[in-house]
Write a protein that holds these residues in place. Structure first.
Motif, PDB file in Angstrom:
ATOM      1  N   PHE A  76       0.881  -1.456   0.040  1.00  5.31           N
ATOM      2  CA  PHE A  76       0.042  -0.039   0.158  1.00  5.31           C
ATOM      3  C   PHE A  76       0.841   1.274   0.047  1.00  5.31           C
ATOM      4  CE2 PHE A  76      -1.921   3.423   2.424  1.00  5.31           C
ATOM      5  CZ  PHE A  76      -3.202   3.665   1.729  1.00  5.31           C
ATOM      6  N   PHE A  77       0.484   2.160  -1.032  1.00  7.67           N
ATOM      7  CA  PHE A  77       1.080   3.433  -1.044  1.00  7.67           C
ATOM      8  C   PHE A  77       0.114   4.603  -0.806  1.00  7.67           C
ATOM      9  CE2 PHE A  77       3.208   0.701  -4.251  1.00  7.67           C
ATOM     10  CZ  PHE A  77       4.451   0.634  -3.622  1.00  7.67           C
ATOM     11  N   TYR A  78       0.306   5.547   0.251  1.00  5.25           N
ATOM     12  CA  TYR A  78      -0.504   6.557   0.609  1.00  5.25           C
ATOM     13  C   TYR A  78      -0.245   7.681  -0.046  1.00  5.25           C
ATOM     14  CZ  TYR A  78       3.838   7.845   2.979  1.00  5.25           C
ATOM     15  OH  TYR A  78       5.086   8.089   3.292  1.00  5.25           O
ATOM     16  N   GLY A  79      -1.404   8.591  -0.086  1.00  2.27           N
ATOM     17  CA  GLY A  79      -1.315   9.658  -0.747  1.00  2.27           C
ATOM     18  C   GLY A  79      -0.703  10.983  -0.114  1.00  2.27           C
ATOM     19  N   GLY A  80      -1.039  12.234  -0.643  1.00  2.86           N
ATOM     20  CA  GLY A  80      -0.275  13.543  -0.083  1.00  2.86           C
ATOM     21  C   GLY A  80       0.446  14.289  -1.027  1.00  2.86           C
ATOM     22  N   SER A  81      -0.082  14.195  -2.443  1.00  3.34           N
ATOM     23  CA  SER A  81       0.588  15.023  -3.390  1.00  3.34           C
ATOM     24  C   SER A  81       2.023  14.945  -3.662  1.00  3.34           C
ATOM     25  CB  SER A  81       0.114  16.603  -3.249  1.00  3.34           C
ATOM     26  OG  SER A  81      -1.312  16.985  -3.155  1.00  3.34           O
ATOM     27  N   TRP A  82       2.469  13.729  -3.375  1.00  3.80           N
ATOM     28  CA  TRP A  82       4.018  13.447  -3.322  1.00  3.80           C
ATOM     29  C   TRP A  82       4.886  14.327  -2.650  1.00  3.80           C
ATOM     30  CZ3 TRP A  82       0.751  13.761  -7.753  1.00  3.80           C
ATOM     31  CH2 TRP A  82       0.073  12.759  -8.497  1.00  3.80           C
ATOM     32  N   LEU A 111       9.954  12.176  -1.026  1.00  5.75           N
ATOM     33  CA  LEU A 111       8.947  12.775  -1.430  1.00  5.75           C
ATOM     34  C   LEU A 111       9.486  14.451  -2.021  1.00  5.75           C
ATOM     35  CD1 LEU A 111       6.651  12.678   1.739  1.00  5.75           C
ATOM     36  CD2 LEU A 111       6.266  11.542  -0.375  1.00  5.75           C
ATOM     37  N   SER A 112       8.616  14.866  -2.648  1.00  6.66           N
ATOM     38  CA  SER A 112       9.176  16.387  -3.122  1.00  6.66           C
ATOM     39  C   SER A 112       9.129  17.333  -2.117  1.00  6.66           C
ATOM     40  CB  SER A 112       7.987  16.647  -4.444  1.00  6.66           C
ATOM     41  OG  SER A 112       8.280  17.889  -4.801  1.00  6.66           O
ATOM     42  N   PRO A 113       9.627  18.198  -1.963  1.00  8.29           N
ATOM     43  CA  PRO A 113      10.912  18.924  -3.059  1.00  8.29           C
ATOM     44  C   PRO A 113      12.233  18.247  -2.992  1.00  8.29           C
ATOM     45  CG  PRO A 113      10.699  20.393  -1.401  1.00  8.29           C
ATOM     46  CD  PRO A 113       9.615  19.397  -1.167  1.00  8.29           C
ATOM     47  N   GLN A 114      12.437  17.217  -2.119  1.00  8.97           N
ATOM     48  CA  GLN A 114      13.758  16.598  -1.961  1.00  8.97           C
ATOM     49  C   GLN A 114      13.964  15.815  -3.421  1.00  8.97           C
ATOM     50  OE1 GLN A 114      11.748  16.810   0.612  1.00  8.97           O
ATOM     51  NE2 GLN A 114      12.706  18.358   1.523  1.00  8.97           N
ATOM     52  N   GLY A 193      -2.193  21.888 -12.112  1.00  5.36           N
ATOM     53  CA  GLY A 193      -2.461  23.215 -11.631  1.00  5.36           C
ATOM     54  C   GLY A 193      -2.143  23.322  -9.986  1.00  5.36           C
ATOM     55  N   ASN A 194      -2.029  22.437  -9.518  1.00  8.91           N
ATOM     56  CA  ASN A 194      -1.496  22.441  -8.212  1.00  8.91           C
ATOM     57  C   ASN A 194      -0.080  22.548  -7.954  1.00  8.91           C
ATOM     58  OD1 ASN A 194      -0.421  20.686  -5.629  1.00  8.91           O
ATOM     59  ND2 ASN A 194      -2.549  20.765  -5.078  1.00  8.91           N
ATOM     60  N   ARG A 195       0.291  23.510  -7.286  1.00 10.02           N
ATOM     61  CA  ARG A 195       1.706  24.289  -6.941  1.00 10.02           C
ATOM     62  C   ARG A 195       2.506  23.124  -6.529  1.00 10.02           C
ATOM     63  NH1 ARG A 195       6.053  26.082  -9.389  1.00 10.02           N
ATOM     64  NH2 ARG A 195       7.343  26.620  -7.756  1.00 10.02           N
ATOM     65  N   ALA A 200       6.836  18.682  -8.014  1.00  7.94           N
ATOM     66  CA  ALA A 200       6.958  17.250  -7.968  1.00  7.94           C
ATOM     67  C   ALA A 200       7.403  16.413  -9.367  1.00  7.94           C
ATOM     68  CB  ALA A 200       5.994  16.563  -7.308  1.00  7.94           C
ATOM     69  N   PHE A 201       6.522  17.246 -10.183  1.00 10.39           N
ATOM     70  CA  PHE A 201       6.612  16.601 -11.709  1.00 10.39           C
ATOM     71  C   PHE A 201       7.284  17.632 -12.653  1.00 10.39           C
ATOM     72  CE2 PHE A 201       3.647  13.904 -10.041  1.00 10.39           C
ATOM     73  CZ  PHE A 201       3.636  12.621 -10.624  1.00 10.39           C
ATOM     74  N   GLU A 202       7.776  18.737 -12.118  1.00 15.84           N
ATOM     75  CA  GLU A 202       8.935  19.628 -12.906  1.00 15.84           C
ATOM     76  C   GLU A 202       7.854  20.257 -13.969  1.00 15.84           C
ATOM     77  OE1 GLU A 202      13.295  18.990 -12.373  1.00 15.84           O
ATOM     78  OE2 GLU A 202      12.276  17.241 -12.833  1.00 15.84           O
ATOM     79  N   TRP A 203       6.656  20.534 -13.882  1.00 13.54           N
ATOM     80  CA  TRP A 203       5.770  21.067 -14.794  1.00 13.54           C
ATOM     81  C   TRP A 203       6.375  22.614 -15.033  1.00 13.54           C
ATOM     82  CZ3 TRP A 203       2.156  20.066 -18.120  1.00 13.54           C
ATOM     83  CH2 TRP A 203       1.281  21.147 -18.457  1.00 13.54           C
ATOM     84  N   PRO A 204       6.458  22.944 -16.359  1.00 16.23           N
ATOM     85  CA  PRO A 204       5.892  22.262 -17.441  1.00 16.23           C
ATOM     86  C   PRO A 204       6.453  21.231 -18.184  1.00 16.23           C
ATOM     87  CG  PRO A 204       6.480  24.493 -18.125  1.00 16.23           C
ATOM     88  CD  PRO A 204       6.778  24.150 -16.663  1.00 16.23           C
ATOM     89  N   GLY A 205       7.749  21.021 -17.860  1.00 18.88           N
ATOM     90  CA  GLY A 205       8.472  20.029 -18.557  1.00 18.88           C
ATOM     91  C   GLY A 205       8.068  18.507 -18.194  1.00 18.88           C
TER      92      GLY A 205
END
Length: 294
Positions: A76-82, A111-114, A193-195, A200-205
């Protein structure tokens, strides 16, 4: 000490759910409150086991009592926007599944931002590899290994099941999974859209192939997708319903359950014994696992 709870009325269920939701929104330890209310006599707990050298590469194991033959195990992996999350706060998940005879591994991941995408997927794959390497100690059958997650954790589980890159990197393959279970998962969330998620995903890349939906294929393992109809955090139509349609189109066994009386948060909270009256989440998961291994 085991806490035993009296039966709650419908008003009681909804009251507990409201408290849980408010606590989550205010940053309080709602999971901690739930953990204090669930039984402690349905499992054996092994804590702080390392699946890698990093501080957050740790996991806890919940072993059901009285299991006499190898049976299923769920990672099981929990949530929390990474960006947030601790395995200790999900004891109610471990207890719920262990009470149905299912061994559970609850894994932390970096986890992000690490770290950024795809490191949390690589960690998740390593946690699954640890599970396969320790099946005997878990009393688990190698033909009955499942991955499961809630929210961001459901994304992790989906990517392990659907995109072969991550398990291949850990010396495994999706075909080794008996199935996977996603609770309120984000499977198609570009643009971001979520900051926190942008970081975590280096948007917009963010690469297009970071999305689980694009990896659904005839080789994907069976899936159970659970969602809350009124979820305002992860849109169930765009995500769970769309992925279910895609999997069905390519011939993969998939079951979709959309519940009316839960939210994004209380969907997973409904696994806890005080809140099971909100939705049959535990029953549906246990049934899926039993059918997948039949």
């Amino acid at each position: 000490m085991t806490l035993r709870n009296p039966l709650l009325s419908r008003r009681g269920w909804l009251g507990l759910a409201s408290v849980f939701g408010l606590a989550a929104l205010s940053g309080c330890s709602a999971s901690g409150a739930l953990n204090a209310l669930v039984p402690s006599d349905s499992y054996t707990l092994r804590t702080d086991l390392a699946y890698g050298p990093q501080a957050r590469q740790r996991l806890d194991v919940y072993l059901p009592l009285g299991r006499r033959a190898p049976g299923p195990v769920v990672v099981f992996f929990y949530g929390g926007s990474w960006t947030t999350g601790e395995r200790e706060t999900y004891r109610f998940v471990g207890e719920a599944l262990a009470s149905r005879g299912i061994a559970v591994v609850v894994a932390d991941y970096r986890l992000s931002p690490q770290v950024k995408y795809p490191v949390f997927l690589q960690d998740s794959a390593q946690a699954l590899r640890w599970t396969f390497e320790n099946l005997d100690a878990l009393g688990a059958d190698p033909r009955q290994v499942f991955v499961m997650g809630h929210s961001a954790g459901a994304y992790n589980a989906a990517m392990l099941a659907l995109d072969p890159r991550w398990l291949t990197g850990a010396g495994l393959k999706p075909a080794q999974l008996a199935g996977w279970i996603g609770l309120a998962g984000p499977y198609d969330f570009l643009p971001i859209g979520n900051r926190d998620v942008q970081v975590a995903f280096e948007w917009p890349g963010t690469p297009a192939d970071s999305q689980p939906l694009v990896h659904a294929s005839k080789n994907s393992p069976p899936a159970l997708l659970l969602a809350a109809r009124g979820d305002t955090t992860v849109n169930p139509v765009r995500n769970s319903e769309a992925l279910a349609r895609r999997l069905k189109t390519v011939g993969v066994p998939v079951e979709l359950q959309v519940y009316d009386r839960v939210s994004h948060v209380t969907l997973v909270a409904a696994l806890a014994s005080p809140l099971r009256g909100l939705a049959p989440v535990l029953d549906d998961i246990a049934r899926f696992i039993a059918q997948a291994r039949a």
